[in-house]
Write a protein that holds these residues in place. Structure first.
Motif, mmCIF file in Angstrom:
data_model
loop_
_atom_site.group_PDB
_atom_site.id
_atom_site.type_symbol
_atom_site.label_atom_id
_atom_site.label_comp_id
_atom_site.label_asym_id
_atom_site.label_seq_id
_atom_site.Cartn_x
_atom_site.Cartn_y
_atom_site.Cartn_z
ATOM 1 N N HIS A 143 11.478 12.093 8.082
ATOM 2 C CA HIS A 143 10.289 13.029 8.441
ATOM 3 C C HIS A 143 10.102 13.242 9.916
ATOM 4 C CE1 HIS A 143 6.756 15.424 7.710
ATOM 5 N NE2 HIS A 143 6.043 14.486 8.225
ATOM 6 N N ILE A 144 10.044 12.074 10.533
ATOM 7 C CA ILE A 144 10.006 12.259 11.996
ATOM 8 C C ILE A 144 11.122 12.861 12.805
ATOM 9 C CG2 ILE A 144 9.917 10.719 14.088
ATOM 10 C CD1 ILE A 144 8.130 8.767 12.171
ATOM 11 N N ALA A 145 12.185 12.604 12.205
ATOM 12 C CA ALA A 145 13.424 13.207 12.877
ATOM 13 C C ALA A 145 13.415 15.066 12.332
ATOM 14 C CB ALA A 145 14.757 12.685 12.281
ATOM 15 N N ASP A 146 12.850 15.343 11.267
ATOM 16 C CA ASP A 146 12.696 16.596 10.789
ATOM 17 C C ASP A 146 11.497 17.049 11.882
ATOM 18 O OD1 ASP A 146 14.508 16.658 8.963
ATOM 19 O OD2 ASP A 146 13.033 16.475 7.261
ATOM 20 N N LEU A 147 10.779 16.505 12.280
ATOM 21 C CA LEU A 147 9.510 16.941 13.091
ATOM 22 C C LEU A 147 9.961 17.247 14.597
ATOM 23 C CD1 LEU A 147 6.170 15.210 11.844
ATOM 24 C CD2 LEU A 147 7.256 17.594 11.640
ATOM 25 N N HIS A 148 10.857 16.012 14.949
ATOM 26 C CA HIS A 148 11.565 16.155 16.220
ATOM 27 C C HIS A 148 12.293 17.515 16.272
ATOM 28 C CE1 HIS A 148 10.050 12.994 18.690
ATOM 29 N NE2 HIS A 148 10.246 11.746 17.772
ATOM 30 N N GLY A 149 13.316 17.612 15.340
ATOM 31 C CA GLY A 149 14.056 18.748 15.488
ATOM 32 C C GLY A 149 13.506 19.992 15.433
ATOM 33 N N TYR A 150 12.257 20.229 14.618
ATOM 34 C CA TYR A 150 11.339 21.187 14.425
ATOM 35 C C TYR A 150 10.894 21.699 16.001
ATOM 36 C CZ TYR A 150 8.263 24.792 12.926
ATOM 37 O OH TYR A 150 7.463 25.897 12.727
ATOM 38 N N GLU A 168 11.980 20.775 18.647
ATOM 39 C CA GLU A 168 12.760 21.190 19.607
ATOM 40 C C GLU A 168 13.316 22.438 19.625
ATOM 41 O OE1 GLU A 168 15.615 18.314 19.891
ATOM 42 O OE2 GLU A 168 14.475 16.652 20.717
ATOM 43 N N GLY A 169 13.552 22.869 18.360
ATOM 44 C CA GLY A 169 13.738 24.161 18.152
ATOM 45 C C GLY A 169 12.895 25.299 18.018
ATOM 46 N N LYS A 170 11.533 25.092 17.725
ATOM 47 C CA LYS A 170 10.702 26.177 17.978
ATOM 48 C C LYS A 170 9.336 25.583 18.581
ATOM 49 C CE LYS A 170 12.256 27.573 13.299
ATOM 50 N NZ LYS A 170 12.290 28.204 12.347
ATOM 51 N N GLY A 171 9.334 24.527 19.141
ATOM 52 C CA GLY A 171 8.046 24.370 19.851
ATOM 53 C C GLY A 171 6.884 24.143 18.999
ATOM 54 N N ASN A 172 6.833 23.587 17.994
ATOM 55 C CA ASN A 172 5.615 23.343 17.228
ATOM 56 C C ASN A 172 4.520 22.552 17.929
ATOM 57 O OD1 ASN A 172 6.200 20.691 16.948
ATOM 58 N ND2 ASN A 172 6.641 20.780 14.612
ATOM 59 N N ARG A 173 3.303 22.604 17.350
ATOM 60 C CA ARG A 173 2.273 21.960 18.053
ATOM 61 C C ARG A 173 2.120 20.333 17.473
ATOM 62 N NH1 ARG A 173 -2.724 24.811 15.986
ATOM 63 N NH2 ARG A 173 -1.652 24.377 13.964
ATOM 64 N N HIS A 174 3.252 19.963 16.984
ATOM 65 C CA HIS A 174 3.103 18.252 16.759
ATOM 66 C C HIS A 174 3.327 17.669 17.961
ATOM 67 C CE1 HIS A 174 3.399 19.386 12.236
ATOM 68 N NE2 HIS A 174 3.060 18.122 12.345
ATOM 69 N N LYS A 175 2.545 16.415 18.164
ATOM 70 C CA LYS A 175 2.761 15.620 19.341
ATOM 71 C C LYS A 175 3.275 14.456 18.950
ATOM 72 C CE LYS A 175 -1.114 18.037 21.913
ATOM 73 N NZ LYS A 175 -2.457 17.864 22.012
ATOM 74 N N GLY A 209 0.862 -1.120 0.051
ATOM 75 C CA GLY A 209 -0.013 0.052 -0.109
ATOM 76 C C GLY A 209 0.997 1.232 -0.039
ATOM 77 N N ASP A 210 0.411 2.196 0.236
ATOM 78 C CA ASP A 210 0.822 3.662 0.454
ATOM 79 C C ASP A 210 1.924 3.748 1.918
ATOM 80 O OD1 ASP A 210 -0.699 4.477 -1.874
ATOM 81 O OD2 ASP A 210 -2.244 5.090 -0.295
ATOM 82 N N PHE A 211 2.898 4.302 1.479
ATOM 83 C CA PHE A 211 3.825 4.552 2.660
ATOM 84 C C PHE A 211 4.235 5.849 3.031
ATOM 85 C CE2 PHE A 211 4.878 0.191 1.238
ATOM 86 C CZ PHE A 211 4.969 -0.277 2.288
ATOM 87 N N PHE A 212 3.335 6.673 3.994
ATOM 88 C CA PHE A 212 3.576 7.809 4.164
ATOM 89 C C PHE A 212 3.253 8.007 5.539
ATOM 90 C CE2 PHE A 212 -0.558 7.845 2.607
ATOM 91 C CZ PHE A 212 -1.320 8.533 3.471
ATOM 92 N N PHE A 213 3.867 9.008 6.189
ATOM 93 C CA PHE A 213 3.323 9.243 7.768
ATOM 94 C C PHE A 213 3.294 10.921 7.890
ATOM 95 C CE2 PHE A 213 4.463 10.250 12.113
ATOM 96 C CZ PHE A 213 3.282 9.626 12.960
ATOM 97 N N ASP A 214 2.124 11.069 7.939
ATOM 98 C CA ASP A 214 2.006 12.673 8.104
ATOM 99 C C ASP A 214 1.071 13.328 8.956
ATOM 100 O OD1 ASP A 214 2.098 15.459 6.863
ATOM 101 O OD2 ASP A 214 0.641 15.210 5.446
ATOM 102 N N PRO A 215 1.576 13.168 10.182
ATOM 103 C CA PRO A 215 0.811 13.764 11.439
ATOM 104 C C PRO A 215 0.406 15.165 11.455
ATOM 105 C CG PRO A 215 3.214 13.320 12.036
ATOM 106 C CD PRO A 215 3.089 12.903 10.661
ATOM 107 N N GLN A 216 -0.507 15.580 11.823
ATOM 108 C CA GLN A 216 -0.827 16.861 11.642
ATOM 109 C C GLN A 216 -0.832 17.489 13.106
ATOM 110 O OE1 GLN A 216 -1.668 18.468 8.766
ATOM 111 N NE2 GLN A 216 -0.834 16.558 8.110
#
Length: 119
Positions: free
Chosen positions: A46-53, A55-62, A13-20
């Motif tokens: 992608h997950i590493a990018d979100l974790h880095g973001y 930590e750096g900017k306090g985004n709303r992703h959990k 199937g499709d391989f993506f992970f796009d949490p909002q």
């Protein structure tokens, strides 16, 4: 997961992970064999990018944790292994990996030894 936990598995199937932002955190278990690592490595980056973001900017992703299980014949066939080790070091407790080799004939390098199981 704990013993008797219910898990959902998907093959193909499709391989993506796009949490909002605002989504509940999800713990991922990624399972790859050989060159099948390619789409899962993209998810890992992608997950590493979100974790880095985060930590750096306090985004709303959990974000939850990611555990990668990756198997190949031997350690020379583990694609992206140095990158994966780097991600584990950059995000300890958030990104982890177990490598499994099925036909290893040579000594496993010291850097990989703690993460490798198999022959």
């Amino acid at each position: 997961c704990t013993l008797d936990s219910e898990v959902a598995l998907r093959v193909g199937g499709d391989f993506f992970f796009d949490p909002q932002p605002g989504d509940s955190p999800i713990n991922l278990v990624l399972i790859a064999g050989g060159v099948g690592i390619n789409p899962l490595f993209s998810i890992l980056l992608h997950i590493a990018d979100l974790h880095g973001y985060q930590e750096g900017k306090g985004n709303r992703h959990k974000l939850g944790t990611v555990k990668l299980y990756y198997s190949a014949k031997n350690t020379s066939e583990l694609l992206f292994k140095k990158n994966i080790l780097g991600l584990m070091k950059a995000f300890p407790g958030k990104i982890s990996c177990c490598f499994h080799v099925t036909q290893q004939r040579s000594q496993i390098c010291k850097e990989l030894q703690p993460y490798v199981t198999g022959k």
